[in-house]
Design a protein around this motif. Sequence first.
Motif, mmCIF file in Angstrom:
data_model
loop_
_atom_site.group_PDB
_atom_site.id
_atom_site.type_symbol
_atom_site.label_atom_id
_atom_site.label_comp_id
_atom_site.label_asym_id
_atom_site.label_seq_id
_atom_site.Cartn_x
_atom_site.Cartn_y
_atom_site.Cartn_z
ATOM 1 N N TYR A 190 65.575 -6.819 27.210
ATOM 2 C CA TYR A 190 66.972 -6.764 26.649
ATOM 3 C C TYR A 190 67.012 -5.571 25.889
ATOM 4 N N SER A 205 61.801 -9.247 24.263
ATOM 5 C CA SER A 205 61.724 -10.294 25.523
ATOM 6 C C SER A 205 60.931 -11.465 24.894
ATOM 7 N N LYS A 213 66.360 -9.719 19.973
ATOM 8 C CA LYS A 213 67.206 -10.809 20.622
ATOM 9 C C LYS A 213 66.857 -12.030 20.006
ATOM 10 N N GLY A 223 72.691 -9.764 19.945
ATOM 11 C CA GLY A 223 71.706 -9.207 20.953
ATOM 12 C C GLY A 223 70.591 -8.311 19.978
ATOM 13 N N GLU A 227 61.963 -10.706 31.482
ATOM 14 C CA GLU A 227 63.116 -10.079 31.180
ATOM 15 C C GLU A 227 63.233 -9.203 29.917
ATOM 16 N N ASN A 235 71.721 -5.311 31.390
ATOM 17 C CA ASN A 235 71.083 -5.931 32.285
ATOM 18 C C ASN A 235 72.021 -6.345 33.449
ATOM 19 N N GLN A 250 63.636 -4.877 37.409
ATOM 20 C CA GLN A 250 65.035 -5.034 36.623
ATOM 21 C C GLN A 250 66.014 -3.962 37.173
ATOM 22 N N ALA A 289 63.503 -2.664 23.204
ATOM 23 C CA ALA A 289 63.811 -3.893 23.980
ATOM 24 C C ALA A 289 63.126 -5.082 23.347
#
Lengths: 111, 112
Positions: B102, B94, B26, B3, B100, A45, A33, B92
């Motif tokens: 976030y 996912s 999220k 988010g 990925e 991101n 990433q 974070a």
Amino acid sequence: GIQVEQSPPDLILQEGANSTLRCNFSDSVNNLQWFHQNPWGQLINLFYIPSGTKQNGRLSATTVATERYSLLYISSSQTTDSGVYFCAVEQGETSGSRLTFGEGTQLTVNP
Amino acid sequence: DAGVTQSPTHLIKTRGQQVTLRCSPKSGHDTVSWYQQALGQGPQFIFQYYEEEERQRGNFPDRFSGHQFPNYSSELNVNALLLGDSALYLCASSFGWGYEQYFGPGTRLTVT
């Protein structure tokens, strides 16, 4: 553990210039990433790109997993592009995952 | 679509105290990871929670502990604070691991 190296560590550009940021990693990875960290610390991101090429507006990225590197291209740079750009990789695990970050590239775009 | 959210935004503690940081993932995400970012460095992985269990742990002492709740939100606890624990703590999320991630806006912890 895996090593992630980013270059250059610092980059100063004039508005409108193009740039290429590089990320090298020492072992095979499942995921990669790219992030942009704004002055308030928020990681935004940019790309999720374990392999291949992707484009999003003025930004594009290419990962060549077999050669263990990724490139982030910024075209027609703007002052709002300033900040720190991080590359982060994730290796395959049997349970769970973790991102390993590079030290970042500090980009300054001057008007 | 909300988010990743974190609270508090800023926190000042004294050496030896304990602190709890909170994170809501999220919408639709079930996996939460925590990272510590010292000034001028890249984020360092602390641990990851999935299905209310710690799945991965980085090189951090046992003073760092966590929890994940049934609604997927998570807490990071740090005991016996040291000056060196001053950092930006990032959460974070996912959907499962290996996908990925976030990030939230972070909690800036200052230990005096």
